[in-house]
Design an enzyme around this catalytic site. Sequence first.
Site, mmCIF file in Angstrom:
data_model
loop_
_atom_site.group_PDB
_atom_site.id
_atom_site.type_symbol
_atom_site.label_atom_id
_atom_site.label_comp_id
_atom_site.label_asym_id
_atom_site.label_seq_id
_atom_site.Cartn_x
_atom_site.Cartn_y
_atom_site.Cartn_z
ATOM 1 N N ARG A 103 -20.086 48.550 32.046
ATOM 2 C CA ARG A 103 -20.532 47.142 31.964
ATOM 3 C C ARG A 103 -21.215 46.976 30.616
ATOM 4 N NH1 ARG A 103 -23.707 43.317 36.216
ATOM 5 N NH2 ARG A 103 -21.568 43.311 36.999
ATOM 6 N N HIS A 130 -14.405 39.922 34.067
ATOM 7 C CA HIS A 130 -15.010 40.603 35.221
ATOM 8 C C HIS A 130 -13.917 40.801 36.287
ATOM 9 C CE1 HIS A 130 -17.971 42.199 37.757
ATOM 10 N NE2 HIS A 130 -18.640 41.123 38.119
ATOM 11 N N GLN A 133 -14.587 41.776 40.200
ATOM 12 C CA GLN A 133 -15.086 40.670 41.015
ATOM 13 C C GLN A 133 -13.928 39.830 41.538
ATOM 14 O OE1 GLN A 133 -18.487 39.619 41.762
ATOM 15 N NE2 GLN A 133 -17.329 38.353 43.185
ATOM 16 N N ASP A 224 -20.137 29.770 39.117
ATOM 17 C CA ASP A 224 -20.898 30.900 38.574
ATOM 18 C C ASP A 224 -22.052 30.308 37.774
ATOM 19 O OD1 ASP A 224 -21.720 33.407 37.661
ATOM 20 O OD2 ASP A 224 -20.146 33.579 36.141
ATOM 21 N N CYS A 263 -19.907 34.390 42.608
ATOM 22 C CA CYS A 263 -19.895 35.857 42.435
ATOM 23 C C CYS A 263 -21.278 36.462 42.620
ATOM 24 C CB CYS A 263 -19.340 36.203 41.055
ATOM 25 S SG CYS A 263 -20.256 35.426 39.709
ATOM 26 N N ARG A 291 -16.626 43.472 47.478
ATOM 27 C CA ARG A 291 -16.678 44.278 46.244
ATOM 28 C C ARG A 291 -16.502 45.750 46.593
ATOM 29 N NH1 ARG A 291 -19.314 42.324 41.778
ATOM 30 N NH2 ARG A 291 -18.366 44.115 40.765
HETATM 31 N N1 CP Z 1 -21.289 39.833 40.889
HETATM 32 C C1 CP Z 1 -21.770 40.888 40.216
HETATM 33 O O1 CP Z 1 -21.081 41.543 39.417
HETATM 34 O O2 CP Z 1 -23.052 41.206 40.538
HETATM 35 P P1 CP Z 1 -23.992 42.211 39.733
HETATM 36 O O3 CP Z 1 -24.224 41.614 38.376
HETATM 37 O O4 CP Z 1 -25.250 42.320 40.552
HETATM 38 O O5 CP Z 1 -23.279 43.532 39.609
HETATM 39 N N1 NVA Z 2 -21.121 35.172 34.301
HETATM 40 C C1 NVA Z 2 -22.107 36.054 34.867
HETATM 41 C C2 NVA Z 2 -21.488 36.892 35.952
HETATM 42 C C3 NVA Z 2 -22.441 37.824 36.647
HETATM 43 C C4 NVA Z 2 -21.788 38.643 37.709
HETATM 44 C C5 NVA Z 2 -22.708 36.921 33.788
HETATM 45 O O1 NVA Z 2 -21.953 37.431 32.948
HETATM 46 O O2 NVA Z 2 -23.926 37.058 33.755
#
Ligand code: CP
Ligand code: NVA
Length: 304
Positions: A103, A130, A133, A224, A263, A291
């Site tokens: 990540r 992502h 997700q 989101d 999400c 997930r």
């Molecule tokens: N939706 C999601 O990826 O959650 P986190 O940022 O908590 O991993």
């Molecule tokens: N768009 C959000 C998604 C989090 C799961 C971010 O990148 O923070």
Amino acid sequence: MPKDFISLADWSPDALREILARAAELKALWRKGERPQTLQGRSLAMFFEKPSLRTHVTFEAGMTQLGGHAILLRPEQVGIGTRESPADVATNLSRWVDGIVARTFSHHLVEELAAVAEIPVINGLTDLLHPCQVMADFQTVAERGRLDDAVIVYVGDGNNMANSLMLGASVLGLTLRLATPESHRPAVRLRKRAEELAAASGARISWTSDPHEAVRGADFVYTDVWTSMGQEDEQELRKRVFESYRIDRDLLAGAPDAWVMHCLPAHRGEEITDEVLDGPRSIVFDQAENRLHAQKAILERLLR
Ligand code: CP
Ligand code: NVA
């Protein structure tokens, strides 16, 4: 089959459908108390530059449930780009473990790790995409009806979630409407890629800046956050830009049959009201639950 899981656009519709079918199977087995030990002895390194609850816990628990093991790596421990180059980190990890979840802020960094790593690299969220997700989201949609017939509407920022939903829907031939401000549509390069994929799959991807028009006839309304991780300096500006894109009772009145998706984490009161998020049409915790199973299916596919 691609070595990595970085963008849904790299995967064939058949392979994605197989992963979704296995995710549903793994969920059913889990509920019966069965734990197939398909990744016994396998290890996964998880590199997180940004915070995470769902992605971290579901990958780690997923590995354990399948008989394997996961190791969390924080950027300050590893020092990619300061202590050691991305290439050297990827080469080292390839000698020890069976896969990497990353990540990162930069999407390019995940691609760089994958280019050098001899083991699979899974995108656990970048500023651009992502994909894990979206696999859980499509599993969740399929639990409520036929994925192929669903009218999915995304309302809000044209961010990593919008990009990934758009690519996933384009590969699988689904119907997706996006409602974002003109200034915050998904990136042109990704829209072009989605168009190419949609031409092959028959996907119906459309865009409007009017959320009320978009949600009419929706089966699923997805949103989101307006301010993603790393954009905190823009929060006040973004609140103004997206003010009319909030999922609330008024917007949902135009989509009386729709389930509501997010999400998570949610910025309650910004992109979605408490009333909607906690209401009877919300399936956000089903998405979070899935997930675990969607990622176990991805791990099995890549690490076995
Ligand atoms: N939706 C999601 O990826 O959650 P986190 O940022 O908590 O991993
Ligand atoms: N768009 C959000 C998604 C989090 C799961 C971010 O990148 O923070």
